[in-house]
Design an enzyme around this catalytic site. Structure first.
Site, PDB file in Angstrom:
ATOM      1  N   SER A  55       8.565   1.356   2.188  1.00 14.40           N
ATOM      2  CA  SER A  55       9.202   0.133   1.707  1.00 14.40           C
ATOM      3  C   SER A  55      10.174   0.535   0.612  1.00 14.40           C
ATOM      4  O   SER A  55      10.036   1.611   0.005  1.00 14.40           O
ATOM      5  CB  SER A  55       8.154  -0.822   1.130  1.00 14.40           C
ATOM      6  OG  SER A  55       8.750  -1.865   0.397  1.00 14.40           O
ATOM      7  N   TYR A 103       0.066  -2.573  -4.039  1.00 18.14           N
ATOM      8  CA  TYR A 103       0.917  -2.319  -2.876  1.00 18.14           C
ATOM      9  C   TYR A 103       1.973  -1.271  -3.198  1.00 18.14           C
ATOM     10  O   TYR A 103       2.171  -0.309  -2.446  1.00 18.14           O
ATOM     11  CB  TYR A 103       1.578  -3.630  -2.444  1.00 18.14           C
ATOM     12  CG  TYR A 103       2.564  -3.469  -1.306  1.00 18.14           C
ATOM     13  CD1 TYR A 103       2.110  -3.296   0.001  1.00 18.14           C
ATOM     14  CD2 TYR A 103       3.943  -3.481  -1.536  1.00 18.14           C
ATOM     15  CE1 TYR A 103       3.003  -3.146   1.048  1.00 18.14           C
ATOM     16  CE2 TYR A 103       4.830  -3.331  -0.490  1.00 18.14           C
ATOM     17  CZ  TYR A 103       4.363  -3.169   0.798  1.00 18.14           C
ATOM     18  OH  TYR A 103       5.257  -3.004   1.827  1.00 18.14           O
TER      19      TYR A 103
END
Length: 275
Positions: A138, A151
């Site tokens: 990401s 995360y």
């Protein structure tokens, strides 16, 4: 000899689009998911297009499930050419609002499960002297911001692991590619767990909610998951793929800003953009 691909987390979003894209490219694609009852959309698309695509049950958090799935593929096809590590999820909540168990669960799926899959598949690729491992990271794997430390930390760890693997596996003809999507238009954010934002007495409630609101607004105009799949196909076709492929205008914008600004300048820029 037909090439074989395995994609984790294929029931929707990036995984679904990537499985279809690989099958369209002629790979016999094993689209894996924890709950195969969620395969209807993928199967319908594959049937309409006449694609070679198999649904396989695989819970990335369970070692026996990983071994069983890989054994089935090897029994049927005797090789694996592409592994796309896509399965994962996110937790909203600042660090004080999270338990260590919640942090561990995040890392178990987003990091250790990927390490497990690579440890299982890389010996197969080494024997073949060829293969490509695609790790879906990401833009949050290179940029920290408040509200999602579990995360983000798991994605930072995945980036480091991927860099190490490029050195370790390249002598055996194995490519390792990192895909860095920005905000993608999927149900990812609706599915995120939000323990921190649900604590009414949290001192971080306001900042967490602002970040959630900012990201959800971005998600409404997010990059379609098919664009991520298209970048993956482009990357695996290249003879010497790049280490990283950002996807989405937002990801490219944030990474360019981080490159051009000092750390303090970038912090101030991100504060304005996100909250």
């Amino acid at each position: 000899m037909q090439k074989i691909a395995l994609v984790t987390g294929s029931s929707n979003g990036i995984g679904l689009e990537t499985a279809l894209a690989l099958a369209r490219e002629g790979y016999h694609t094993y689209a894996s998911m924890r709950d195969t009852k969620k395969a209807a959309e993928l199967l319908n698309s594959a049937k309409k297009e006449g694609l070679e695509l198999s649904i396989i049950q695989l819970d990335v958090d369970r070692e026996e499930s990983v071994k069983s799935a890989i054994s089935q593929i090897m029994s049927e096809k005797q090789r694996i050419d592409i592994l796309v590590n896509n399965a994962g999820y996110g937790i909203f909540g600042c660090l004080e609002d999270l338990t260590l168990d919640e942090m561990r669960q995040q890392f178990e799926t987003n990091f250790f499960a990927i390490a497990r899959l690579i440890q299982t598949v890389s010996p197969i690729m080494r024997k073949q002297q060829s293969g490509t491992i695609v790790n879906i990271s990401s833009v949050a794997g290179r940029i920290g911001f408040p509200g999602t430390p579990a995360y983000i930390s798991s994605k930072f760890a995945l980036e480091g692991l991927s860099e190490c693997l490029r050195y370790e596996l390249s002598p055996f003809g194995i490519n390792v590619i990192i895909i860095e999507p920005g905000v993608i238009k999927t149900n990812f954010f609706n599915a995120m767990r939000m323990p921190g934002s649900q604590k009414p007495d949290s001192p971080y409630k306001e900042i967490t909610n602002k970040v959630i609101g900012g990201i959800k607004m971005m998600a409404e105009m997010g990059t379609p998951p098919k664009e991520v799949a298209d970048v993956i196909i482009k990357a695996i076709k290249e003879k010497n793929p790049l280490p990283r492929y950002p996807v989405g205008n937002d990801a490219i914008m944030f990474l360019e800003a981080k490159k051009m600004k000092t750390d303090i300048e970038f912090e101030n820029y991100l504060k304005k953009e996100l909250f």
